[in-house]
Design an enzyme around this catalytic site. Structure first.
Site, PDB file in Angstrom:
ATOM      1  N   HIS A 187       0.893  -1.119   0.123  1.00  0.00           N
ATOM      2  CA  HIS A 187      -0.061   0.131  -0.227  1.00  0.00           C
ATOM      3  C   HIS A 187       0.883   1.335   0.018  1.00  0.00           C
ATOM      4  O   HIS A 187       0.550   2.332  -0.603  1.00  0.00           O
ATOM      5  CB  HIS A 187      -0.793   0.270   1.007  1.00  0.00           C
ATOM      6  N   ARG A 290      -0.857  -7.867 -22.026  1.00  0.00           N
ATOM      7  CA  ARG A 290      -1.029  -9.162 -21.029  1.00  0.00           C
ATOM      8  C   ARG A 290      -2.441  -9.453 -21.191  1.00  0.00           C
ATOM      9  O   ARG A 290      -3.233  -9.220 -20.423  1.00  0.00           O
ATOM     10  CB  ARG A 290      -0.757  -8.349 -19.648  1.00  0.00           C
ATOM     11  N   ARG A 326       0.999 -11.260 -25.951  1.00  0.00           N
ATOM     12  CA  ARG A 326       1.596 -12.212 -25.157  1.00  0.00           C
ATOM     13  C   ARG A 326       0.352 -13.187 -25.160  1.00  0.00           C
ATOM     14  O   ARG A 326      -0.847 -12.767 -24.502  1.00  0.00           O
ATOM     15  CB  ARG A 326       2.023 -11.889 -23.975  1.00  0.00           C
ATOM     16  N   GLU A 421      12.131 -15.163 -19.217  1.00  0.00           N
ATOM     17  CA  GLU A 421      11.822 -15.023 -17.963  1.00  0.00           C
ATOM     18  C   GLU A 421      12.706 -16.302 -16.995  1.00  0.00           C
ATOM     19  O   GLU A 421      12.282 -15.928 -15.663  1.00  0.00           O
ATOM     20  CB  GLU A 421      10.284 -15.109 -17.772  1.00  0.00           C
ATOM     21  N   ASN A 444      10.655  -8.977 -14.402  1.00  0.00           N
ATOM     22  CA  ASN A 444      10.030  -9.330 -13.152  1.00  0.00           C
ATOM     23  C   ASN A 444      10.247 -10.961 -12.696  1.00  0.00           C
ATOM     24  O   ASN A 444      10.510 -11.191 -11.794  1.00  0.00           O
ATOM     25  CB  ASN A 444       8.575  -9.030 -13.249  1.00  0.00           C
ATOM     26  N   ASP A 445       9.904 -11.592 -13.879  1.00  0.00           N
ATOM     27  CA  ASP A 445      10.032 -12.967 -13.564  1.00  0.00           C
ATOM     28  C   ASP A 445      11.669 -13.454 -13.667  1.00  0.00           C
ATOM     29  O   ASP A 445      11.992 -14.315 -13.070  1.00  0.00           O
ATOM     30  CB  ASP A 445       9.186 -13.834 -14.478  1.00  0.00           C
ATOM     31  N   ARG A 455       8.240 -12.930  -6.055  1.00  0.00           N
ATOM     32  CA  ARG A 455       8.257 -11.458  -6.771  1.00  0.00           C
ATOM     33  C   ARG A 455       7.117 -10.566  -5.819  1.00  0.00           C
ATOM     34  O   ARG A 455       7.392  -9.412  -5.518  1.00  0.00           O
ATOM     35  CB  ARG A 455       7.833 -11.283  -8.193  1.00  0.00           C
ATOM     36  N   CYS A 492      10.355  -5.968 -21.219  1.00  0.00           N
ATOM     37  CA  CYS A 492       8.974  -5.404 -20.773  1.00  0.00           C
ATOM     38  C   CYS A 492       8.612  -5.710 -19.319  1.00  0.00           C
ATOM     39  O   CYS A 492       7.411  -5.420 -19.053  1.00  0.00           O
ATOM     40  CB  CYS A 492       7.775  -6.182 -21.623  1.00  0.00           C
TER      41      CYS A 492
HETATM   42  C1  PEP Z   1       7.803  -9.995 -16.414  1.00  0.00           C
HETATM   43  O1  PEP Z   1       8.110 -11.022 -15.964  1.00  0.00           O
HETATM   44  O2  PEP Z   1       8.611  -9.206 -16.416  1.00  0.00           O
HETATM   45  C2  PEP Z   1       6.633  -9.557 -17.194  1.00  0.00           C
HETATM   46  C3  PEP Z   1       6.646  -8.521 -18.110  1.00  0.00           C
HETATM   47  O3  PEP Z   1       5.536 -10.509 -17.066  1.00  0.00           O
HETATM   48  P1  PEP Z   1       4.633 -10.518 -15.909  1.00  0.00           P
HETATM   49  O4  PEP Z   1       4.982  -9.310 -15.008  1.00  0.00           O
HETATM   50  O5  PEP Z   1       3.331 -10.250 -16.614  1.00  0.00           O
HETATM   51  O6  PEP Z   1       4.615 -11.848 -15.180  1.00  0.00           O
HETATM   52 MG    MG Z   2       6.420 -12.500 -16.231  1.00  0.00          MG
END
Ligand code: PEP
Ligand code: MG
Length: 566
Positions: A187, A290, A326, A421, A444-445, A455, A492
């Protein structure tokens, strides 16, 4: 005495002011003498009155707030009267435990449940504890915890902020926020983004800063410093204001200071966000649609026609531009009901993304049919399609063959790519690049799997930082392979939205950056100030970095954004 504390920056900006810790009363002792039988029902009544008063107070605050802040306030208010929680507390009181101790014990039981569930549930623990503290305060007849009532501007410090703390927070007086805990999706982060207040989370050493100290919060670097010379602090705030002005004035096109074009693209979730990103006027196309986010509440797989309609609408604004769609990244943190296994013990390492084609074999072919028909109906749009969570060459080859079949059947020319990823794919990137038309790095992944860190975990934000040297080394390895193969390598994940990191990615050889459309101006403005060679120097500077904070620092020095002592 000067000190510097590191954390994870979530909202850029630099602020200088007096520190103000959020006031939280000390917890009462964990145990107390049992209540005699005849007062127990009255004690239950006292507790219910207190929890009702807390809920009403929060609903009242929500009615004067809007947007996400109001939503989270309503959610917290509902926790105060949650039936399972109030019943647990009441049962404990009826067994003789005084209300204060019953509230603490029942809350801890729910905290353990939330933490065990992990992910977003775990992030709600702060709200639960906030409700506890408010009810405890009411029961003791003292004011509920909250923001200190100050006339002068301040930097707000807290273990973590609850929505109730932050509702009504005024950016004119609250210059910056730093918390010991919390992650990029907590938050604290949501609210500070909404209010545009510079913010750092997961600053473990924050306890070293006392109330009323002069503090320089630098949420471009992720540092909280005390004992800084006042003139130097004023200069750093001024430089940051200049940066913010440049961002607000940047209108593209995106290129480096020496005129090298960089594709800055938008991440979107559905037709509405696709249109919004287009109307904002800064994105050169869509780098990540997405698709699963449009179907998170859909229990039965939508027909090919229905899916086609959605994709056509999302493509509609982008004539003359590229849109990367995607395929469903179902599972784990995005549980699409019709394509997700239930009760997996470890869903992030389980059946997600392209792996869902095992238990749900029809979903991907149907989706690719819908994408191909949508591309056929949108001949002006350059449609690319990519699969998430690819970890083996066979998956990549199979996906490419499915796309090739659609190209032949529907007479379209979809480009076929994969997301990078999983470290396994990153390590063998050269072989994957022989198979696909392009790749897009999901930082991110990729960070989650490289650092072995959930994450969503609020406790591990510093591990989930894409500035960590290990994910950066993998990203460089991928980008350089793309340069050798002459194939596009995009990014991305959230990393693309961090202007400083974006410069590093460009320096590594990444060809496009895709991000929330609101982040494009910040990235564009920073790239406009640096040549490609400077970006390359930035990319070299992270080699040998000790950790994420050190990597940030090295790049700022390399790009001339910091004096050596800063
Ligand atoms: C990522 O993993 O960086 C990505 C863009 O996919 P998502 O965040 O939707 O898992
Ligand atoms: Mg991802």
């Amino acid at each position: 005495m000067s000190a510097k504390i590191y954390g994870t920056p979530v909202v850029q900006g630099v602020a200088y002011g007096t520190s103000a810790w959020i006031n939280r009363p000390a917890l009462p002792p964990e145990s107390a003498p049992y209540l005699p039988d005849h007062v127990r029902e009255d004690e239950v009544g006292r507790f219910l009155e207190a929890s009702d008063a807390v809920a009403n107070g929060l609903f009242e605050k929500a009615s004067h707030t809007d947007g996400e802040a109001a939503e989270v306030l309503i959610m917290t208010a509902s926790m105060a009267t949650d039936r399972a929680w109030t019943k647990d507390v009441s049962t404990r009181i009826r067994s003789g435990i005084p209300a204060l101790q019953a509230v603490m014990a029942a809350t801890e039981r729910f905290v353990i449940q939330f933490e065990t569930a992990g992910g977003l549930m775990a992030e709600r623990v702060t709200d639960l504890r906030d409700v506890r503290d408010r009810v405890l305060a009411r029961l003791q007849g003292i004011p509920e915890p909250g923001i200190p009532d100050l006339d002068t501007p301040f930097i707000l410090l807290a273990d973590d902020l609850s929505p109730a703390d932050t509702a009504g927070l005024d950016p004119a007086t609250c210059l910056g926020i730093a918390t010991k805990f919390g992650g990029p999706t907590s938050h604290t982060s949501i609210i500070s983004r909404q209010l545009g207040i510079p913010c750092i989370v997961a600053a473990r050493g924050l306890g070293e800063v006392h109330n009323g100290q002069a503090v320089l919060l630098d949420a471009t670097q992720g540092t909280i410093s005390t004992g800084i010379d006042e003139d130097e602090a004023a200069e750093r705030v001024r430089l940051d204001r200049d940066r913010a002005t440049k961002v607000s004035q940047w209108s593209g096109p995106a290129r480096t200071a020496d005129g090298v074009n960089i594709d800055l693209l938008a991440n979107v979730a559905d037709p509405q966000s696709s249109h919004r990103a287009h109307d904002a006027g800064l994105a050169k196309g869509v780098g990540l649609l997405r698709t699963e986010l449009a179907f998170l509440k859909t229990s039965v797989e939508p027909s090919v026609d229905e899916q086609t309609r959605i994709y056509v609408e999302a493509l509609e604004p982008w004539a003359g531009h590229k849109v990367v769609i995607r395929t469903l990244d179902a599972g784990s943190d995005k549980p699409v009901p019709y394509a997700t296994l239930r009760d997996e013990p470890n869903p992030a390492l389980g059946v997600r993304g392209i792996r869902t084609t095992g238990p749900f074999p029809k979903v991907l072919p149907n989706q690719l049919d819908a994408i191909a028909v949508a591309a056929m109906a949108s001949p002006e749009v350059d449609v690319w399609v990519m699969a998430p969570m690819v970890s083996t060459l066979s998956e990549a080859e199979w996906f490419v063959s499915l796309v090739a079949e659609r190209n032949e059947t529907f007479g379209v020319s979809l480009k076929a790519g994969i997301m990078i990823e999983v470290p396994a794919t990153a390590i063998l990137i050269d072989q994957f690049l022989e198979v696909v038309d392009f790749v897009s790095i999901g930082t991110n992944d990729l960070t989650q799997y490289t650092m072995a860190t959930d994450r969503e975990s609020a406790d591990l934000a510093e591990y989930s930082d894409p500035w960590q040297p290990a994910p950066l080394a993998l990203i460089k390895h991928i980008a350089q392979a793309g340069v050798r193969a002459g194939k596009p390598v995009g990014v991305c994940g959230e990393a693309a939205a961090d202007p400083l990191l974006a410069a590093v990615l460009v320096g590594m050889g990444v060809t496009s950056l895709s991000m929330a459309s609101g982040a494009i101006a910040g990235v564009g403005a920073l790239l406009a100030d640096h040549t490609l060679d400077e970006c390359r120097t930035g990319a070299d500077a992270v080699i040998g970095a000790h950790d994420g904070a050190d990597a940030r620092y090295r790049v700022r020095v390399a790009l001339g954004l910091l004096s050596a002592r800063g």
